[in-house]
Scaffold this active site. Structure first.
Site, PDB file in Angstrom:
ATOM      1  CG  HIS A 167      19.000  32.878  -3.449  1.00 21.36           C
ATOM      2  ND1 HIS A 167      19.880  31.835  -3.955  1.00 21.36           N
ATOM      3  CD2 HIS A 167      18.091  32.313  -2.335  1.00 21.36           C
ATOM      4  CE1 HIS A 167      19.462  30.727  -3.549  1.00 21.36           C
ATOM      5  NE2 HIS A 167      18.493  30.833  -2.513  1.00 21.36           N
ATOM      6  CD  GLU A 168      16.151  33.932   0.363  1.00 19.62           C
ATOM      7  OE1 GLU A 168      15.096  33.266   0.235  1.00 19.62           O
ATOM      8  OE2 GLU A 168      17.247  33.469   0.602  1.00 19.62           O
ATOM      9  CG  HIS A 216      13.684  30.665  -2.520  1.00 21.10           C
ATOM     10  ND1 HIS A 216      13.605  29.183  -3.147  1.00 21.10           N
ATOM     11  CD2 HIS A 216      14.772  30.648  -2.023  1.00 21.10           C
ATOM     12  CE1 HIS A 216      14.700  28.740  -2.599  1.00 21.10           C
ATOM     13  NE2 HIS A 216      15.427  29.779  -1.838  1.00 21.10           N
ATOM     14  CG  HIS A 259       9.512  27.678  -7.325  1.00 17.35           C
ATOM     15  ND1 HIS A 259      10.554  26.744  -6.827  1.00 17.35           N
ATOM     16  CD2 HIS A 259       8.808  27.005  -8.260  1.00 17.35           C
ATOM     17  CE1 HIS A 259      10.103  25.431  -7.275  1.00 17.35           C
ATOM     18  NE2 HIS A 259       9.084  25.737  -8.085  1.00 17.35           N
TER      19      HIS A 259
END
Length: 675
Positions: A461-462, A465, A468
Site C-alpha cells: 500500500h505505502e 503512494h 504515485h
C-alpha cells in the site's frame, strides 16, 4: 544564505538529497528564519509589480516562490514524524504557529490577492493550458479559504483561530505519541506472551531492556486493534493490551486529549462559519471529489447497515456459542481463519521475509508494470541509521530517490505513511525524493524481519503512494504526485495492494526464510481465500471511525458537548455503527488522522477511493493482470498527472466510463446490498 546554513545549503548529493549528517537540530529555526524572510520578499515583489497581472508574473511566480521554505519544511517534517526528540517536538510546536502566521501573511496580502483575482477573472480568455488554469483556480480558492476576501475584522479572527488550531493539533500529536509509548504493556512472565512469534517476544524483551525495565514490553500500534491481541492465547494478557489501546489519551493524565478535541472542533466550526460554510465538513469537502458531506455520509450508511448485519453473523460464527469479550474478537477471528481449511495460513508469515518481499515482490511488480528499477545506494544516507536509500530509474533514466524507514522505535509516531522530501516539478527541474515509513518489529541481529499478512499488504500500500510520487511528470510542484484531493489520494495505493498476492508476484518472494523453499500452492490458495473479502469486523471498524470523523465535524460551534466519550457513543449509535465488541479503528481521543493529520472530515476517503480501486483492479485483471502496457496506460492517464488534470475524469477516461460501486460491494462481502 544557502552557503551558511546546512539545511538550506546545496548538498551536492544526487537528486538534491539533504546531507543529514551535516544538519543539527539547532540549524532548523535559523533556517526557517531565513526561508520565511526570503519567501516574503519574493511575494512582496510579485504583489508590488507595476505590470498588469498575468499568469507568468503572478500565478507562476507565486507557485515557484518559497523554494527555500519548501526545502527546510521537507527536511524537518520528514525528521519530526519518524524520529522525534524533545528538541524537535519543541521546534514543531513553535513552527506550528509560525508557519500558520506566515501562510496568513501571504494569503491576506491585499495587493497579492488583487493580482491573483485579476488572473483568475481572465483565466478562460488567456489561452491557458489545463494545468495552468487549474493552478490559477487553486491559488484563488486557497486564498479565499484562508480569509483573503474577509474584512479586516474577519481576517484578524482568522489569524487568531488558525494559529490556535496549529498549536492544538501539534499538541494532540505529541500527547498521543507520548501516551502510546507510556502505555506499552509490561509482562513479567514470558508465558503470558504465548502465541507471539519468537521474534516478537525477543523484540518485547529488547524494548523492556531499552526502557530500563525487567520483563517483556509489548508496544502499542496506532489503531484500536492490536496485532498482539489477535495472537495472545491468554485472555488476561489480551485484555491488558486491549484496554491499554482503547483508553489512550482518555485517562485524565497529562496526555489526555479531550480538552484539545473540544477546542479543535469548536474552532474549526467557527472558522467554517466565518468563511460561509455550514460546518467544517462542508468546508473540507468543497475541495474534494465527493460532492457533499451528505454524499459521504450516505455511502457510509449504505455500507454500514449491511456491514453490521454481516458483523452479527460473523460474531455468531466465531463465538461457537461461547461468550466473547471485546479483547477476544480479533483472536477468535484469527483462529477461525486458521481453522477454515487444512492449511494454517499463519505459516505464510515464514514466507514473507522483508528483504524478499521488497526485492522480489514490491519492486518486481513496479518493474513489471511501470518499468521502474530500484538500485540500493549504500553511499547515500538517510536521517536515521535504519533508513535505506534506493535510486529509482525508469527505462534506464534516473527519476528520483526512494527512502525506506521500516522499523519501529520510540521516537517514531505510530502507523505507516508516505512523505515527500522533494516534489517533482518540470518548471523547477526537481525530481522526487519519496519516503515510506512503517513500524515493523526490528529483528535481532542476524535474524530476519517476517511480515504478517496485514504488514505485507501495508508495505505494498505505502509503495503505491511512493509510485504515485515517483511517476509524477508535471510542470508545477503543487500539482505533483499525491497532491490530489484527499478522497482520491488513497486510490493509487489501494490499487497497488492487489499485487501482493497476485500469482505473478507472490511466487517471486514467497520463499521460506530459512530453507528457501517456495510456498506451496495449497498455502497460497488458502491465504487468497482468507483475504478474498474483508471481514465484517474490519469494515465496521473503519466505517465507525469515518462516521465519527464526520459527526464531530458536522457540529456547529455551539453544539460541542462537555463529554467527548458520551458524544462518541451517541454519534456511533445514530450512525448505526455502535458495537460493544468492535470499537472504531480509532477512538476519538487517539484519532491522529483527523486531530493531528490532514484527514479531518476526510477519513471517509479510504472507502470513497476504494470504489475507484475496486473498479481498477477489475480493469487490470480483465486486461491480463501484471502487464506493462496496462501499467503504462494507468501511469500515463492517472499516476503521472497528479492534480494537473481532474483526477476522477482522467480515471473515467481510462476505464471508458464512470466507476460503479458494485465491485467494492463484492470485495467487502456486501454484494447483497447492490443495485
Amino acid at each position: 544564505m544557502t552557503g551558511v546554513n546546512p539545511v538550506l545549503a546545496d548538498s551536492g548529493l544526487p537528486y538534491g538529497l539533504p546531507d543529514f549528517a551535516s544538519i543539527s537540530d539547532d540549524d532548523f529555526l535559523l533556517a526557517y528564519d531565513d526561508a520565511f524572510a526570503d519567501h516574503l520578499a519574493e511575494v512582496d515583489a510579485i504583489a508590488s509589480a507595476s505590470d498588469p497581472a498575468t499568469f507568468v508574473n503572478t500565478a507562476q511566480a507565486l507557485e515557484n516562490s518559497g523554494r527555500a521554505l519548501a526545502r527546510v519544511n521537507g527536511i524537518f517534517v520528514n525528521l519530526e514524524g519518524p524520529d522525534s526528540n524533545p528538541q524537535r517536538a519543541q521546534i514543531a510546536q513553535a513552527l506550528a504557529v509560525r508557519l500558520t502566521e506566515h501562510g496568513n501573511a501571504i494569503a491576506m496580502n491585499k495587493a497579492l490577492f488583487a493580482r491573483i483575482e485579476a488572473v483568475y477573472a481572465t483565466r478562460e480568455e488567456t489561452g491557458l493550458t489545463e494545468p495552468q488554469r487549474r493552478l490559477v483556480e487553486q491559488q484563488y480558492r486557497d486564498a479565499v479559504r484562508a480569509g483573503a476576501a474577509l474584512d479586516d475584522e474577519g481576517q484578524a479572527q482568522m489569524r487568531e483561530w488558525s494559529s490556535r488550531l496549529a498549536t492544538l493539533t501539534t499538541d494532540f500529536g505529541q500527547r498521543l505519541l507520548d501516551d502510546t509509548n507510556a502505555s506499552a504493556v509490561l509482562f513479567e512472565d514470558v508465558a503470558d506472551l504465548d502465541g507471539l512469534s519468537d521474534g516478537e517476544i525477543a523484540a518485547a524483551r529488547r524494548a523492556a531492556a531499552d526502557a530500563g525495565r525487567d520483563g517483556w514490553l509489548v508496544a502499542l500500534e496506532l489503531p484500536s486493534s492490536q496485532g498482539s491481541v489477535a495472537k495472545l492465547t491468554d485472555p488476561a494478557a489480551r485484555r491488558r493490551v486491549f484496554d491499554a489501546s482503547i483508553t489512550r489519551c482518555a485517562r485524565g493524565n497529562e496526555f489526555d486529549t479531550r480538552d484539545l478535541i473540544r477546542e479543535i472542533v469548536e474552532l474549526r466550526a467557527r472558522r467554517a462559519r466565518l468563511l460561509g460554510y455550514a460546518d467544517h465538513a462542508e468546508y473540507v469537502l468543497a475541495e474534494q471529489t465527493a460532492p457533499s458531506p451528505r454524499a459521504a455520509a450516505d455511502l457510509l450508511a449504505e455500507l454500514g447497515g449491511a456491514a453490521m448485519a454481516a458483523g452479527v453473523q460473523e460474531l455468531e460464527r466465531i463465538s461457537d456459542g461461547a461468550r466473547l469479550e471485546p479483547w477476544d474478537v480479533t483472536f477468535a477471528l484469527a483462529a477461525a481463519q486458521r481453522s477454515g481449511g487444512d492449511v494454517d495460513i499463519d505459516e505464510f508469515e515464514q514466507y514473507c521475509e522483508l528483504e524478499s518481499v521488497l526485492r522480489d515482490g514490491v519492486f518486481a511488480a513496479a518493474h513489471a508494470l511501470y518499468g521502474l528499477s530500484m538500485t540500493e545506494r549504500p553511499d547515500l544516507h538517510g536521517y536515521h541509521p535504519d533508513v535505506r536509500v534506493w535510486e529509482v530509474t525508469r527505462d534506464g533514466e534516473g527519476i528520483g530517490l526512494f527512502l525506506g524507514d521500516f522499523f519501529a522505535r520510540p521516537s517514531k509516531r505510530g502507523g505507516a505513511w508516505m512523505n515527500n522530501i522533494v516534489d517533482q516539478s518540470r518548471s523547477l527541474g526537481t525530481s522526487p525524493i519519496i519516503v515510506n515509513v512503517s513500524n515493523l518489529t526490528k529483528p535481532e541481529a542476524g535474524e530476519k524481519c517476517l511480515l504478517t499478512l496485514d504488514q505485507l499488504i501495508t508495505v505494498f500500500h505505502e509503495f503505491g503512494h511512493a509510485i504515485h510520487g515517483l511517476l509524477s511528470d508535471v510542470d508545477y510542484a503543487s500539482q505533483s504526485g499525491t497532491s490530489v484531493p484527499r478522497d482520491f489520494v488513497e486510490f493509487p495505493s489501494q490499487v497497488n495492494e492487489m499485487w501482493a498476492l497476485h500469482p505473478d508476484v507472490v511466487g517471486g518472494y514467497a520463499r521460506h526464510f530459512r530453507t528457501g523453499e517456495p510456498a506451496s500452492a495449497a498455502l497460497l490458495d488458502a491465504v487468497r481465500a482468507a483475504t478474498a473479502t474483508e471481514t465484517a469486523h474490519s469494515t465496521i471498524e473503519y466505517l465507525a471511525a469515518a462516521a465519527l470523523d464526520l459527526a464531530w465535524h458536522r457540529l456547529g460551534p455551539d453544539e460541542i458537548g462537555s463529554d467527548v466519550l458520551v458524544f462518541e457513543e451517541q454519534a456511533l449509535r445514530e450512525a448505526g455503527l455502535w458495537s460493544e465488541l468492535i470499537p472504531p479503528r480509532y477512538r476519538t481521543t487517539y484519532f491522529n488522522h483527523v486531530f493531528a493529520g490532514g484527514y479531518s472530515s476526510g477519513y471517509y476517503s479510504y472507502i470513497w477511493s476504494e470504489v475507484l480501486d475496486a473498479e481498477t483492479e477489475q480493469w487490470f485483471l480483465a486486461g491480463g493482470g501484471l502487464d506493462r502496457e496496462l501499467g503504462r496506460a494507468f501511469a500515463d492517464a492517472v499516476l503521472s498527472r497528479g492534480d494537473s488534470v481532474d483526477p476522477v475524469r482522467a480515471h473515467a477516461a481510462m476505464l471508458g466510463r464512470d466507476a460503479q460501486i458494485g465491485p467494492l460491494l463484492a470485495r467487502r462481502g456486501l454484494a447483497a446490498t447492490g443495485e
